[in-house]
Motif scaffolding. Structure first.
Motif, PDB file in Angstrom:
ATOM      1  N   LEU A 135       0.853  -1.176   0.000  1.00  0.00           N
ATOM      2  CA  LEU A 135       0.000   0.000   0.000  1.00  0.00           C
ATOM      3  C   LEU A 135       0.898   1.237   0.000  1.00  0.00           C
ATOM      4  O   LEU A 135       1.825   1.338   0.795  1.00  0.00           O
ATOM      5  N   TRP A 143      -4.035   7.189  -3.088  1.00  0.00           N
ATOM      6  CA  TRP A 143      -3.670   5.875  -2.578  1.00  0.00           C
ATOM      7  C   TRP A 143      -3.720   4.823  -3.688  1.00  0.00           C
ATOM      8  O   TRP A 143      -4.586   4.850  -4.563  1.00  0.00           O
ATOM      9  N   ALA A 145      -2.550   0.394  -4.248  1.00  0.00           N
ATOM     10  CA  ALA A 145      -2.045  -0.852  -3.667  1.00  0.00           C
ATOM     11  C   ALA A 145      -1.670  -1.772  -4.817  1.00  0.00           C
ATOM     12  O   ALA A 145      -2.328  -1.772  -5.870  1.00  0.00           O
ATOM     13  N   PHE A 166      -9.217   6.437   1.632  1.00  0.00           N
ATOM     14  CA  PHE A 166      -9.865   5.678   2.697  1.00  0.00           C
ATOM     15  C   PHE A 166     -11.078   6.466   3.201  1.00  0.00           C
ATOM     16  O   PHE A 166     -11.058   7.710   3.230  1.00  0.00           O
ATOM     17  N   ASP A 168     -12.112   6.821   6.081  1.00  0.00           N
ATOM     18  CA  ASP A 168     -11.946   7.438   7.403  1.00  0.00           C
ATOM     19  C   ASP A 168     -10.855   8.505   7.417  1.00  0.00           C
ATOM     20  O   ASP A 168     -10.411   8.936   8.480  1.00  0.00           O
ATOM     21  N   GLU A 169     -10.411   8.941   6.245  1.00  0.00           N
ATOM     22  CA  GLU A 169      -9.354   9.954   6.204  1.00  0.00           C
ATOM     23  C   GLU A 169      -9.903  11.255   5.605  1.00  0.00           C
ATOM     24  O   GLU A 169     -10.714  11.241   4.669  1.00  0.00           O
ATOM     25  N   SER A 201     -13.301   1.371   2.531  1.00  0.00           N
ATOM     26  CA  SER A 201     -12.963   0.961   3.894  1.00  0.00           C
ATOM     27  C   SER A 201     -11.728   0.078   3.833  1.00  0.00           C
ATOM     28  O   SER A 201     -11.418  -0.524   2.796  1.00  0.00           O
ATOM     29  N   ARG A 202     -11.039  -0.018   4.928  1.00  0.00           N
ATOM     30  CA  ARG A 202      -9.835  -0.856   4.946  1.00  0.00           C
ATOM     31  C   ARG A 202     -10.200  -2.332   4.788  1.00  0.00           C
ATOM     32  O   ARG A 202      -9.448  -3.104   4.205  1.00  0.00           O
ATOM     33  N   LYS A 203     -11.374  -2.707   5.278  1.00  0.00           N
ATOM     34  CA  LYS A 203     -11.832  -4.082   5.107  1.00  0.00           C
ATOM     35  C   LYS A 203     -12.097  -4.382   3.630  1.00  0.00           C
ATOM     36  O   LYS A 203     -11.731  -5.445   3.127  1.00  0.00           O
ATOM     37  N   LEU A 205     -10.757  -2.830   1.111  1.00  0.00           N
ATOM     38  CA  LEU A 205      -9.465  -2.847   0.414  1.00  0.00           C
ATOM     39  C   LEU A 205      -8.783  -4.195   0.597  1.00  0.00           C
ATOM     40  O   LEU A 205      -8.216  -4.749  -0.355  1.00  0.00           O
ATOM     41  N   ASP A 206      -8.834  -4.727   1.830  1.00  0.00           N
ATOM     42  CA  ASP A 206      -8.238  -6.041   2.079  1.00  0.00           C
ATOM     43  C   ASP A 206      -8.883  -7.101   1.191  1.00  0.00           C
ATOM     44  O   ASP A 206      -8.197  -7.980   0.654  1.00  0.00           O
TER      45      ASP A 206
END
Length: 365
Positions: A135, A143, A145, A166, A168-169, A201-203, A205-206
Motif C-alpha cells: 500500500l 492511494w 495498492a 480511505f 476514514d481519512e 474501507s480498509r476491510k 481494500l483487504d
C-alpha cells in the motif's frame, strides 16, 4: 550409418505435436490475440522459445491474454466497485477498470503528473515479494495498492487496486487546489473529479487485494503454462524435423549406394576374377543389400548399443549361418564369433534363456 525412423513413430510424433498445438490454441482463445498479425505471433512464439533463464526478457504484454483478463476485471468491478489495473514494469497499462477522471483527464494527460504516475507504478512497487501486496501513496497524492505478477520466478508486472481514498481519512482540498494551479488544471473540474474518487474501507481494500493476489497468481500460472506448452511443442518440432532430416539423409545415402556403387560392382563381376575375388564381391553385395534392409534399420533403432561388428554378425545369424561360416565370411575366428553371439543374446534379452536368436532376429524383418 543414419537409419530411417519407423513410420509409426513418426506418425505418433505428428499426432502429439498436433495435440500440443491444440492445447496452446485453447489457451489463446481471445479475440485480441486471434487478431494479432502474423509477425506479432511469430515474435511471441520465438520469444518464449528462449532458454528459461532468459524468461525475464519476455514482455508481460506478449504472454497476457488481455481481453479475457479485462472481462474478469470488469466483472469484479461491477460487484465490488474497486478500481483495478494491470501495468508492466515499464509503466504501460495493459488492462484496467474503474479509472477515475482525475487520472484519465488530468494526471495521465499532463507530462509532469503522468511522469509521477509512471514513476509510482514502477519505482514504488519494486521489491514486492510474490503473494504479497504493498500500500502506498502515489506522487500525485492518491492511494494505490499493488501485488506482483511473477512468471518463471521473474517479476514481470503488477496488479493494482487504485486509485482511492480511505473512508476514514480527511481530504486535503487545499493541497489539491494548489496542485491544480501548479499544473494548470481547471480548478473546478479538477476538484469535481477529486470528489468522485472512490472511498474505500480498509476491510473492503483487504478484500480487493486478496482478489488481486489470486488474480496475479492465476496470471502467473497461465503465463508459465503457455510458455511450458510452447517450449514442449518447440522441442517436439525440433525432434520431428531432426527425424525427417535423418530419414532424408538415409534415403540419399541408399540412393548413392544404388547409383554410384552397385553399378561398378556389376561391371567388376564381368571382369576376370578368381574364386576368392568373386566371393568377396558377392559378400560386398550382400552387405550393401543388408544395409538398406528394414531389418538392420529396426535392429539399430531399437538396440542402439549393438556394435557395428555385432550388427554384421546379427545379419548373418538371421540368415541361418553357423558361427564357423560367419567366421569364414568375416575372416575371423569361430570363438570370436561365438563371443559376439553371446553379447548379442544378452543385449537382446536372451541371456540365460532358451529362446532362439535366429527366430528373434527374423522377427525384426
Amino acid at each position: 550409418m543414419i537409419m530411417k525412423v519407423e513410420n509409426k513413430t513418426k506418425v505418433q510424433f505428428i499426432k502429439d505435436s498436433e495435440k500440443m498445438r491444440q492445447r496452446i490454441t485453447e489457451v489463446k482463445t481471445t479475440e485480441g490475440l486471434q487478431k494479432s498479425s502474423n509477425q506479432e505471433n511469430e515474435l511471441w512464439y520465438m520469444s518464449i522459445l528462449s532458454p528459461e533463464d532468459n524468461s525475464g526478457k519476455i514482455e508481460l504484454a506478449e504472454i497476457l491474454d488481455v481481453p479475457t483478463v479485462q472481462v474478469v476485471m470488469d466483472n469484479f468491478y461491477e460487484l465490488a466497485h474497486i478500481p483495478m489495473s494491470i501495468i508492466d514494469l515499464k509503466g504501460k497499462v495493459l488492462a484496467g477498470v474503474g479509472w477515475q477522471d482525475i487520472c484519465v483527464k488530468f494526471h495521465r494527460i499532463h507530462p509532469e503528473t503522468c511522469k509521477n504516475c509512471i514513476e509510482s507504478d514502477t519505482k514504488l512497487t519494486a521489491g514486492i515479494s510474490a503473494g504479497e501486496s504493498k500500500l502506498y501513496k502515489c506522487k500525485n497524492k492518491m492511494w494505490d495498492a499493488a501485488t506482483p505478477i511473477m512468471m518463471c520466478n521473474e517479476h514481470v508486472g503488477n496488479v493494482f487496486c487504485g486509485q482511492f481514498f480511505f473512508d476514514d481519512e480527511p481530504i486535503d482540498y487545499e493541497m489539491f487546489r494548489s496542485q491544480a494551479r501548479k499544473y494548470g488544471f481547471p480548478e473546478e473540474g479538477y476538484i469535481a473529479a477529486l470528489e468522485s474518487v472512490p472511498r474505500l474501507s480498509r476491510k473492503k481494500l483487504d478484500m480487493g487485494m486478496a482478489f488481486c493476489e489470486k488474480v496475479a497468481q492465476m496470471f502467473s500460472q497461465l503465463s508459465y503454462s503457455r510458455i511450458t506448452l510452447a517450449r514442449s511443442l518447440a522441442k517436439r518440432d525440433i525432434l520431428l524435423n531432426s527425424l525427417q532430416a535423418q530419414e532424408d539423409l538415409g534415403d540419399r545415402f541408399l540412393d548413392n549406394i544404388k547409383i554410384q556403387v552397385l553399378p561398378y560392382l556389376e561391371k567388376l563381376k564381368k571382369t576376370s576374377l578368381d574364386e576368392v575375388q568373386k566371393d568377396l564381391i558377392k559378400t560386398t553385395e550382400s552387405h550393401l543389400d543388408k544395409i538398406s534392409s528394414p531389418f538392420v534399420q529396426k535392429l539399430s533403432s531399437r538396440y542402439l548399443n549393438l556394435t557395428k561388428t555385432e550388427l554384421q554378425i546379427a545379419v548373418l545369424v538371421k540368415e541361418g549361418k553357423t558361427s564357423k561360416e560367419i567366421a569364414h565370411i568375416l575372416n575371423s575366428k569361430k570363438r570370436v564369433i561365438e563371443f559376439h553371439r553371446e553379447n548379442i543374446r544378452a543385449k537382446l534379452g536372451l541371456k540365460n534363456k532358451k529362446g532362439s536368436l535366429v527366430t528373434l532376429l527374423q522377427s525384426f524383418s
